[in-house]
Design a protein around this motif. Structure first.
Motif, short mmCIF file in Angstrom:
data_model
loop_
_atom_site.label_atom_id
_atom_site.label_comp_id
_atom_site.label_asym_id
_atom_site.label_seq_id
_atom_site.Cartn_x
_atom_site.Cartn_y
_atom_site.Cartn_z
N PHE A 178 0.83 -1.20 0.00
CA PHE A 178 0.00 0.00 0.00
C PHE A 178 0.86 1.25 0.00
CE2 PHE A 178 0.88 -0.92 4.42
CZ PHE A 178 1.16 0.32 4.96
N ASN A 179 0.25 2.38 -0.35
CA ASN A 179 0.91 3.66 -0.19
C ASN A 179 -0.07 4.67 0.41
OD1 ASN A 179 -0.56 4.99 -2.37
ND2 ASN A 179 0.73 3.84 -3.77
N ILE A 180 0.49 5.69 1.04
CA ILE A 180 -0.29 6.77 1.64
C ILE A 180 0.39 8.08 1.27
CG2 ILE A 180 -1.20 7.76 3.78
CD1 ILE A 180 -0.60 5.01 5.11
N ASN A 181 -0.36 8.99 0.66
CA ASN A 181 0.15 10.31 0.33
C ASN A 181 -0.75 11.34 0.99
OD1 ASN A 181 2.28 9.90 -2.00
ND2 ASN A 181 0.61 8.49 -2.42
N TYR A 182 -0.21 12.03 2.01
CA TYR A 182 -1.00 13.05 2.70
C TYR A 182 -1.01 14.33 1.88
CZ TYR A 182 -1.48 10.25 6.91
OH TYR A 182 -1.82 9.26 7.80
N ILE A 183 -2.21 14.85 1.59
CA ILE A 183 -2.36 16.03 0.75
C ILE A 183 -2.91 17.23 1.52
CG2 ILE A 183 -2.62 14.72 -1.38
CD1 ILE A 183 -5.64 14.96 -1.09
N SER A 184 -3.23 17.03 2.79
CA SER A 184 -3.69 18.13 3.65
C SER A 184 -3.61 17.68 5.09
CB SER A 184 -5.13 18.54 3.29
OG SER A 184 -6.05 17.48 3.52
N ASN A 187 -0.29 16.12 8.68
CA ASN A 187 0.82 15.40 8.05
C ASN A 187 0.98 15.73 6.57
OD1 ASN A 187 1.39 13.90 10.49
ND2 ASN A 187 -0.42 12.66 10.04
N ASN A 188 0.44 16.86 6.14
CA ASN A 188 0.49 17.25 4.73
C ASN A 188 1.92 17.16 4.18
OD1 ASN A 188 -0.20 18.25 2.21
ND2 ASN A 188 -0.13 20.38 2.86
N GLY A 189 2.09 16.41 3.08
CA GLY A 189 3.40 16.24 2.47
C GLY A 189 4.09 14.96 2.83
N ALA A 190 3.61 14.25 3.84
CA ALA A 190 4.21 12.98 4.23
C ALA A 190 3.77 11.87 3.27
CB ALA A 190 3.83 12.61 5.66
N VAL A 191 4.69 10.96 3.01
CA VAL A 191 4.43 9.82 2.12
C VAL A 191 4.92 8.55 2.80
CG1 VAL A 191 4.91 8.77 -0.12
CG2 VAL A 191 4.65 11.26 0.06
N PHE A 192 4.08 7.51 2.77
CA PHE A 192 4.45 6.22 3.34
C PHE A 192 4.14 5.11 2.35
CE2 PHE A 192 3.46 8.90 6.98
CZ PHE A 192 4.51 8.64 7.85
#
Length: 201
Positions: A178-184, A187-192
Motif C-alpha cells: 500500500f501507499n499513503i500520500n497526505y495532501i492536507s 501530516n500534509n506532504g508525508a508519504v508512506f
C-alpha cells in the motif's frame, strides 16, 4: 547477526533485505502461506543519492477456483512500512495492525489499518485508522481476478492504493502492499509505503 525469530536478514553488495518468517515460531503472527520481503537499495533521485525501500508479499497464492463465492470473513494482521516528509525528519518506520473484512458473495472488501509512525528519537505519531475499500472478482463480474484486490484509501487528508492477493487454500491468508500520500492536514506532504499480512480469524 540481525536475524531473529521474526526476520531473516541479508546484506549483499550494499543491498539489504529482510524476509518475514512464516510458521509457529514467529512471535508477531504465525502465517503458513504468506510472507514478505523488505528490500533497501541505493537509488538516485533528482541527482541525489538516497535509499529506496520496497515491499514484496509472496507465498502460495490462492487459485481463483478456490476463492469462496459465498459468505464473508474477517482477517487480522500486522503492518510494516517506511516513509518521510512533512514533520518527519528521520525516515520513520511504520507499524501497526490491520483488519480485513471480505464479503465473498458481493466481491466487496475493506482493510482498516491502525498505524504508528516512529521517527528516530522523536515521539511516536499515531496516524489513526486508515480504511481502504473496493471490490474484487469473487461475486463481482468484471471486477478482476477472484484472488486479487485493488482497494482505494478513503480519507479526507490522504490518497492511496492497496493491492494484494489471497494466499493459501480457500483464501486462508492475505498479503498486500500500500501507499499513503497526505495532501492536507497535520501530516500534509508525508508519504508512506508498506505491506500488511494476516490470516482469517
Amino acid at each position: 547477526a540481525l536475524t531473529n525469530t521474526t526476520f531473516t536478514h541479508y546484506d549483499v553488495g550494499g543491498v539489504k533485505a529482510r524476509i518475514f518468517k512464516w510458521g509457529s515460531g514467529n512471535p508477531v503472527i504465525a502465517l503458513t502461506y504468506t510472507s514478505f520481503a523488505e528490500i533497501e537499495k541505493p537509488v538516485t533521485y533528482a541527482g541525489r543519492a538516497s535509499t529506496g525501500t520496497y515491499y514484496i508479499p509472496f507465498g502460495g497464492v490462492t487459485p481463483t477456483f478456490q476463492v469462496p463465492t459465498t459468505g464473508s470473513a474477517t482477517y487480522s494482521g500486522v503492518v510494516y512500512g517506511k516513509g518521510g516528509g512533512a514533520t518527519f525528519s528521520d525516515g520513520p518506520n511504520l507499524s501497526g495492525t490491520s483488519t480485513f473484512n471480505v464479503n465473498f458473495g458481493t466481491g466487496s472488501a475493506s482493510i482498516i489499518m491502525a498505524l504508528i509512525a516512529t521517527d528516530g528519537a522523536n515521539p511516536a505519531v499515531n496516524l489513526g485508522n486508515l480504511t481502504y475499500s473496493g471490490t474484487f472478482g469473487a461475486g463481482c463480474p468484471g471486477c478482476g481476478p477472484a484472488n486479487r484486490y485493488y482497494l482505494n484509501l478513503s480519507d479526507p487528508n490522504a490518497i492511496g492504493i492497496l493491492h494484494g492477493f489471497f494466499f493459501g487454500p480457500n483464501a486462508a491468508e492475505y498479503g498486500a502492499v500500500f501507499n499513503i500520500n497526505y495532501i492536507s492536514g497535520t501530516n500534509n506532504g508525508a508519504v508512506f509505503n508498506g505491506v500488511t499480512v494476516g490470516k482469517k480469524n
